[in-house]
Design a protein around this motif. Structure first.
Motif: not given
Length: 158
Positions: A59-66, A89-102, A104-108
C-alpha cells in the motif's frame, strides 16, 4: 473485472497456518506455493507480522513491492532457483534464503519445505535502506532459521 483469488493452504498444525501473499496469484505458483507463516492466537485468529509488513509495503511503496513480487514470481514459476539477483542464500549455510531485487530495498526471508507439497514459507522481512548494516541482515537470516526450526519442530509434535 473480479480479482482472481490467491491459493489457500489447509491448516498445517494446531498453532501455525500458511497465508497468501498479497498480489501473488495461483497461476504464478506453478512449481512452488509461496506463502507467509502465521500463528494462531488463543481465539483462533491468524497473526502474521510478515504478512502485515507485505501488506503495508504493497500500500505505501507499491513500486518497491512490485520489484519484490518479481523475485517471488520467479521462484513460484521455476523448479530450480539460480538467479542470484532475485534469490540469495544465507552465507552461513543455514538453508534459508531471501527474495530480493537488485534495485529494491525490500527483502523477504524464507525456507523451502519439500514435505508440504513444495512450499516456500516466508518468515520475516528486512528493509535494506540507508544506514542498514550487514550484521542486521545477517540477523534477519538467523531469525528466519530460528522460525523455521520452531515451525518444523511443531509439525513433529503429536
Amino acid at each position: 473485472m473480479k480479482k482472481k483469488r490467491n491459493m489457500s493452504t489447509p491448516r498445517l498444525t494446531n498453532t501455525y497456518k500458511l497465508v497468501d501473499i498479497p498480489g501473488l496469484e495461483e497461476h504464478e505458483q506453478a512449481c512452488w506455493q509461496i506463502q507467509c507463516l502465521g500463528k494462531r492466537d488463543e481465539h483462533g485468529n491468524i497473526l502474521s507480522p510478515v504478512l502485515n509488513q507485505l501488506q503495508e509495503w504493497q500500500q505505501t511503496i507499491p513500486k518497491e513491492y512490485e520489484k519484490l513480487l518479481r523475485a517471488i514470481r520467479y521462484a513460484g514459476a521455476n523448479h530450480v532457483h539460480r538467479n542470484q539477483d532475485l534469490i540469495r542464500a544465507d552465507e552461513d549455510k543455514r538453508n534459508v534464503y531471501e527474495f530480493k531485487n537488485t534495485s529494491c530495498k525490500c527483502r523477504l526471508f524464507f525456507f523451502y519445505h519439500h514435505a508440504e507439497n513444495k512450499v516456500i514459507i516466508c518468515t520475516n522481512t528486512y528493509w535494506k535502506g540507508k544506514g542498514a548494516h550487514t550484521k542486521d541482515q545477517d540477523s534477519a537470516f538467523a531469525t528466519c532459521a530460528k522460525v523455521r526450526d520452531i515451525y518444523l519442530k511443531s509439525e513433529t509434535k503429536p
